[in-house]
Design a protein around this motif. Sequence first.
Motif, short mmCIF file in Angstrom:
data_model
loop_
_atom_site.label_atom_id
_atom_site.label_comp_id
_atom_site.label_asym_id
_atom_site.label_seq_id
_atom_site.Cartn_x
_atom_site.Cartn_y
_atom_site.Cartn_z
N ILE A 13 -26.03 106.16 -1.52
CA ILE A 13 -27.38 105.65 -1.24
C ILE A 13 -27.39 104.20 -1.71
O ILE A 13 -27.19 103.94 -2.89
CB ILE A 13 -28.47 106.47 -1.94
N SER A 14 -27.60 103.28 -0.77
CA SER A 14 -27.66 101.86 -1.12
C SER A 14 -29.12 101.43 -1.27
O SER A 14 -30.03 102.25 -1.13
CB SER A 14 -26.95 101.02 -0.06
N GLY A 15 -29.32 100.16 -1.49
CA GLY A 15 -30.67 99.66 -1.76
C GLY A 15 -31.50 99.33 -0.55
O GLY A 15 -32.60 98.79 -0.68
N ALA A 16 -31.03 99.65 0.64
CA ALA A 16 -31.82 99.37 1.85
C ALA A 16 -33.09 100.23 1.86
O ALA A 16 -33.13 101.30 1.26
CB ALA A 16 -30.99 99.66 3.09
N SER A 17 -34.09 99.76 2.55
CA SER A 17 -35.30 100.55 2.72
C SER A 17 -34.95 101.83 3.49
O SER A 17 -34.04 101.83 4.32
CB SER A 17 -36.34 99.75 3.50
N GLY A 18 -35.66 102.90 3.20
CA GLY A 18 -35.41 104.17 3.87
C GLY A 18 -34.71 105.17 2.97
O GLY A 18 -33.98 106.03 3.44
N ILE A 19 -34.95 105.06 1.69
CA ILE A 19 -34.27 105.94 0.74
C ILE A 19 -34.64 107.41 0.97
O ILE A 19 -33.87 108.31 0.61
CB ILE A 19 -34.55 105.50 -0.71
N LYS A 45 -31.65 102.46 -6.86
CA LYS A 45 -32.52 102.97 -7.93
C LYS A 45 -33.83 102.17 -7.98
O LYS A 45 -34.89 102.72 -8.24
CB LYS A 45 -31.79 102.94 -9.26
N ILE A 46 -33.74 100.89 -7.70
CA ILE A 46 -34.95 100.05 -7.66
C ILE A 46 -35.78 100.41 -6.44
O ILE A 46 -37.00 100.58 -6.52
CB ILE A 46 -34.56 98.55 -7.65
N THR A 47 -35.13 100.55 -5.29
CA THR A 47 -35.83 100.90 -4.05
C THR A 47 -36.53 102.25 -4.18
O THR A 47 -37.66 102.42 -3.70
CB THR A 47 -34.85 100.93 -2.86
N LEU A 48 -35.89 103.19 -4.85
CA LEU A 48 -36.50 104.51 -5.06
C LEU A 48 -37.87 104.37 -5.72
O LEU A 48 -38.83 105.01 -5.29
CB LEU A 48 -35.58 105.38 -5.92
N GLU A 51 -40.40 103.17 -3.04
CA GLU A 51 -40.65 103.95 -1.83
C GLU A 51 -40.99 105.41 -2.05
O GLU A 51 -41.54 106.04 -1.14
CB GLU A 51 -39.42 103.86 -0.90
N MET A 52 -40.66 105.97 -3.20
CA MET A 52 -40.91 107.39 -3.41
C MET A 52 -41.42 107.65 -4.82
O MET A 52 -41.14 106.88 -5.72
CB MET A 52 -39.63 108.21 -3.17
N ASP A 53 -42.13 108.74 -4.97
CA ASP A 53 -42.60 109.14 -6.29
C ASP A 53 -41.60 110.09 -6.94
O ASP A 53 -41.93 111.23 -7.28
CB ASP A 53 -43.98 109.82 -6.18
N LEU A 54 -40.38 109.63 -7.06
CA LEU A 54 -39.31 110.41 -7.68
C LEU A 54 -38.61 109.54 -8.72
O LEU A 54 -38.57 108.31 -8.59
CB LEU A 54 -38.27 110.84 -6.64
N LYS A 55 -38.01 110.19 -9.68
CA LYS A 55 -37.19 109.50 -10.66
C LYS A 55 -35.73 109.62 -10.22
O LYS A 55 -35.36 110.55 -9.49
CB LYS A 55 -37.37 110.13 -12.04
N VAL A 56 -34.92 108.71 -10.70
CA VAL A 56 -33.49 108.75 -10.38
C VAL A 56 -32.90 110.09 -10.79
O VAL A 56 -32.12 110.69 -10.05
CB VAL A 56 -32.74 107.58 -11.07
N SER A 57 -33.32 110.60 -11.94
CA SER A 57 -32.78 111.89 -12.42
C SER A 57 -33.11 113.03 -11.45
O SER A 57 -32.32 113.96 -11.30
CB SER A 57 -33.32 112.21 -13.82
N GLN A 58 -34.25 112.96 -10.77
CA GLN A 58 -34.61 114.00 -9.80
C GLN A 58 -33.71 113.93 -8.56
O GLN A 58 -33.34 114.96 -8.02
CB GLN A 58 -36.08 113.86 -9.40
#
Length: 193
Positions: A13-19, A45-48, A51-58
Amino acid sequence: MVGERKKKIIVGISGASGICYGVRLLELLQRVDVETHLVMSRSAKITLGHEMDLKVSQVEALADQCHKADDIGASIASGSVHSLGMLIVPCSVRSMSEIASGVTSTLLTRAADVVLKERRKLVLMVRETPLHTGHLRTMTRLSEMGAIIAPPVPAMYAKPETISDLVDHTVGRLLDLYDIDVPEVRRWKADKS
């Protein structure tokens, strides 16, 4: 039985939009008998967070194994580790360009380079528009090297009603490339009237 091993697939998963595409890919892969290896770029991880209400750990919890982007010594950096291949969903132009040049700076692009050199399947969901000639030439170079360029293009024949429908269909079609079938893909049926 000697020689049998569980199938593995690498998800980048890269930093492009559309995570959301990458997250949904991991969710769908949990339903099949495939071991997932995840590597997220620092930008992802920054894009996440945007764009989403999730944590990296999730997101990491959705994968069987997670690898740090700076861990060039990780198992997926070696061709001796068998896998079905790799999907980078979404794939930034930067990641795409590193892979095309063979000059990789992170585990995400190194793993993709290894997949190509081992002649395994590499699918890049390049998330950029519009594209200039340099982007198109880079995509052509990657295609000539064996990669599959698969931008997220919605299939309106599936009659999507929600964004989730669009995401599911697109991700399911990517999994089709690995002969992994998920029920979320609505198949084309010609009207016989």
